[in-house]
Structures are given as C-alpha cells and as structure tokens.
Design a protein around this motif. Structure first.
Motif, PDB file in Angstrom:
ATOM      1  N   GLY A 137      -4.850  -6.256   2.825  1.00  0.00           N
ATOM      2  CA  GLY A 137      -4.222  -5.925   4.102  1.00  0.00           C
ATOM      3  C   GLY A 137      -3.811  -7.168   4.870  1.00  0.00           C
ATOM      4  N   THR A 138      -4.657  -8.186   4.867  1.00  0.00           N
ATOM      5  CA  THR A 138      -4.343  -9.432   5.568  1.00  0.00           C
ATOM      6  C   THR A 138      -3.212 -10.177   4.868  1.00  0.00           C
ATOM      7  OG1 THR A 138      -6.672  -9.584   6.214  1.00  0.00           O
ATOM      8  CG2 THR A 138      -5.334 -11.552   6.509  1.00  0.00           C
ATOM      9  N   GLN A 152       6.422   0.451   9.202  1.00  0.00           N
ATOM     10  CA  GLN A 152       5.910  -0.542   8.260  1.00  0.00           C
ATOM     11  C   GLN A 152       4.446  -0.888   8.527  1.00  0.00           C
ATOM     12  OE1 GLN A 152       8.999  -3.779   7.041  1.00  0.00           O
ATOM     13  NE2 GLN A 152       9.345  -3.360   9.214  1.00  0.00           N
ATOM     14  N   TRP A 153       4.023  -0.721   9.774  1.00  0.00           N
ATOM     15  CA  TRP A 153       2.628  -1.032  10.111  1.00  0.00           C
ATOM     16  C   TRP A 153       1.654  -0.160   9.319  1.00  0.00           C
ATOM     17  CZ3 TRP A 153       0.709  -5.080  12.600  1.00  0.00           C
ATOM     18  CH2 TRP A 153       1.556  -5.809  13.449  1.00  0.00           C
ATOM     19  N   GLN A 171       4.596  -9.960   5.720  1.00  0.00           N
ATOM     20  CA  GLN A 171       5.560  -9.156   6.474  1.00  0.00           C
ATOM     21  C   GLN A 171       5.494  -9.409   7.974  1.00  0.00           C
ATOM     22  OE1 GLN A 171       8.124  -8.004   4.744  1.00  0.00           O
ATOM     23  NE2 GLN A 171       7.928  -5.919   5.489  1.00  0.00           N
ATOM     24  N   PHE A 172       4.777 -10.424   8.393  1.00  0.00           N
ATOM     25  CA  PHE A 172       4.448 -10.585   9.805  1.00  0.00           C
ATOM     26  C   PHE A 172       5.684 -10.597  10.702  1.00  0.00           C
ATOM     27  CE2 PHE A 172       3.004 -13.096  13.535  1.00  0.00           C
ATOM     28  CZ  PHE A 172       1.988 -12.246  13.942  1.00  0.00           C
ATOM     29  N   LEU A 220      -0.038  -8.356   5.665  1.00  0.00           N
ATOM     30  CA  LEU A 220       0.272  -8.588   7.069  1.00  0.00           C
ATOM     31  C   LEU A 220       0.954  -9.936   7.250  1.00  0.00           C
ATOM     32  CD1 LEU A 220       0.024  -7.810  10.082  1.00  0.00           C
ATOM     33  CD2 LEU A 220      -2.270  -8.823  10.063  1.00  0.00           C
ATOM     34  N   ILE A 253      -0.234  -1.592   6.294  1.00  0.00           N
ATOM     35  CA  ILE A 253      -1.325  -2.564   6.447  1.00  0.00           C
ATOM     36  C   ILE A 253      -2.701  -1.890   6.342  1.00  0.00           C
ATOM     37  CG2 ILE A 253      -2.280  -4.400   7.871  1.00  0.00           C
ATOM     38  CD1 ILE A 253       0.583  -4.854   6.662  1.00  0.00           C
ATOM     39  N   TYR A 295      -5.682  -2.327   3.441  1.00  0.00           N
ATOM     40  CA  TYR A 295      -7.100  -2.594   3.703  1.00  0.00           C
ATOM     41  C   TYR A 295      -7.976  -1.538   3.015  1.00  0.00           C
ATOM     42  CZ  TYR A 295      -6.483  -6.302   7.182  1.00  0.00           C
ATOM     43  OH  TYR A 295      -6.199  -7.486   7.805  1.00  0.00           O
ATOM     44  N   LEU A 307       7.277  -7.285  11.004  1.00  0.00           N
ATOM     45  CA  LEU A 307       6.482  -6.358  11.799  1.00  0.00           C
ATOM     46  C   LEU A 307       6.650  -6.622  13.294  1.00  0.00           C
ATOM     47  CD1 LEU A 307       3.263  -6.387   9.582  1.00  0.00           C
ATOM     48  CD2 LEU A 307       4.803  -4.443   9.922  1.00  0.00           C
TER      49      LEU A 307
END
Length: 216
Positions: free
Chosen positions: A22-23, A198-199, A29-30, A26, A202, A206, A33
């Motif tokens: 997940g990190t 898209q969120w 794609q930060f 993230l 994440i 995880y 996002l």
C-alpha cells in the motif's frame, strides 16, 4: 501512463522489503492522487479535448504543484522523510522517495510537452501517447514485470493473499482498458471526482500485503 506506475510500485518490493505494498503504490501514484483535489480546488487545470493525443483526450493546461519536476522532487523528499521518521527504515525511505519522482519520469515518456520543469517554467514531454504502437507495449511490459517481481519477492500467507492480489492485478487492467477505449469524461469536474476513486487501490493494497509474506 497508468498501470506502468503501478508496475513500478509493485517491482519496488524487491528493493524495499519493509514498506507495505500500500505504501509503495501510494508513493508511485502520489502526484496523481493529489492531482484531482488540486483540480477541484481550482489550483490546477485540465481541458477535455478529444484528439489532444491519440491515446487520451486530456489537455493538461496547468499542473505546477503536482507535475512540475521541482514539485515532484519536493513531494518525493517529503514522502521519504515522513516514512523514515515513522518507520526508521532509511532504505525504504529512499526507495519511496524515488518512486514518487519516478512518476514524473514515466510521464515524461508519454506526455506531449506539457510537464513543467518548475512552476511557470519550460515544458517537456516525449509524446509517446501519439505513438500507441510504442506506448501500449511499453506500459504493459512495465506492469507485467512489476507483477512478476512482486510475486517473486512475496508469497501468499493464505487464500486471501492470493486472490486479493490477483483480483487487483486484473481490475487495474480493466481500468486501463476502459481508459483507452471508453468515452471521454464529460467535464473536468466529473473527471476529478472519478479520479478520486484511485484512492481505493491503496487500502486494497494494504489488505493484500497483510496476507502476504516476504520470501526468504
């Protein structure tokens, strides 16, 4: 570029075994996002122009805070620094920071010259979105390689770890296909709200990683 970013995030597990998937996703794609929120706040702008490139109808008018090289480097440094402070994992922090910056590098390959080097500065882009015969195989190769490397670096602890992962892999491919073949968004606001979905990838990632272990 879409699944290519996810491919790089998946592949990074080999280089950084401690951060959760997940990190990693993230980080990869930060900036994308952050981008839809910047659109909704009116800080960045996009126009819907069918034919803008052969693969996307989006004309990126201005996105200095999420997609200029200077801003992306800053976001990468901040992301890595926060992770290092929270987890005391220097190697993971470096990989995560580089993943954030990698987003701009991959976008540089496919975007037409609309990526600013710094807010208000010169814009660059190699324009592979106008060469689908090159852009499509390249992105698919990045994604397949990332999936393979993640599978080589981890193993499912249970059935959830197996099926949750492969369902994410398949779903991302379906979203990518829809992006390529579906109708253009009706307007920038609708695009921004849709992009917020898209969120959801994440927490899904995880959840997957909670059911997988690193291979020895």
């Amino acid at each position: 570029m879409f699944i290519g970013h996810f491919g790089l995030g998946l592949a990074a597990r080999r280089a950084a075994p401690r951060p959760s998937l997940g990190t990693l996703l993230l980080a990869a794609q930060f900036v994308d996002l952050l981008w839809p929120t910047m659109l909704l706040l009116g800080l960045e702008q996009v126009a819907i122009e069918p034919g803008a490139t052969r693969m996307t109808p989006l004309h990126f008018v201005a996105y200095p805070y999420t997609h200029s090289l200077l801003a992306v480097v800053g976001w990468g440094f901040l992301f890595g620094a926060v992770y290092a402070w929270m987890r005391q994992d220097r190697r993971g922090a470096v990989v995560l920071g580089l993943l954030v910056v990698s987003h701009w590098v991959l976008d540089l390959l496919v975007h037409r010259p609309d990526l600013p080097l710094y807010p208000g500065g010169p814009r660059v882009g190699l324009g592979l979105w106008n060469l689908p015969a090159v852009a499509l195989p390249l992105e698919l190769l990045l994604y397949v390689a990332g999936v393979w490397l993640y599978v080589a670096a981890t193993r499912a602890r249970d059935r959830t770890g197996r099926w949750a992962f492969w369902s994410l892999v398949g779903f991302l491919l379906l979203v990518h296909l829809n992006n390529l073949t579906g109708p253009p968004p009706p307007d920038p606001v609708a695009l921004a709200w849709f992009a917020q979905l898209q969120w959801l990838f994440i927490p899904w990632a995880y959840w997957i990683d909670a059911h997988r272990d690193n291979r020895p």
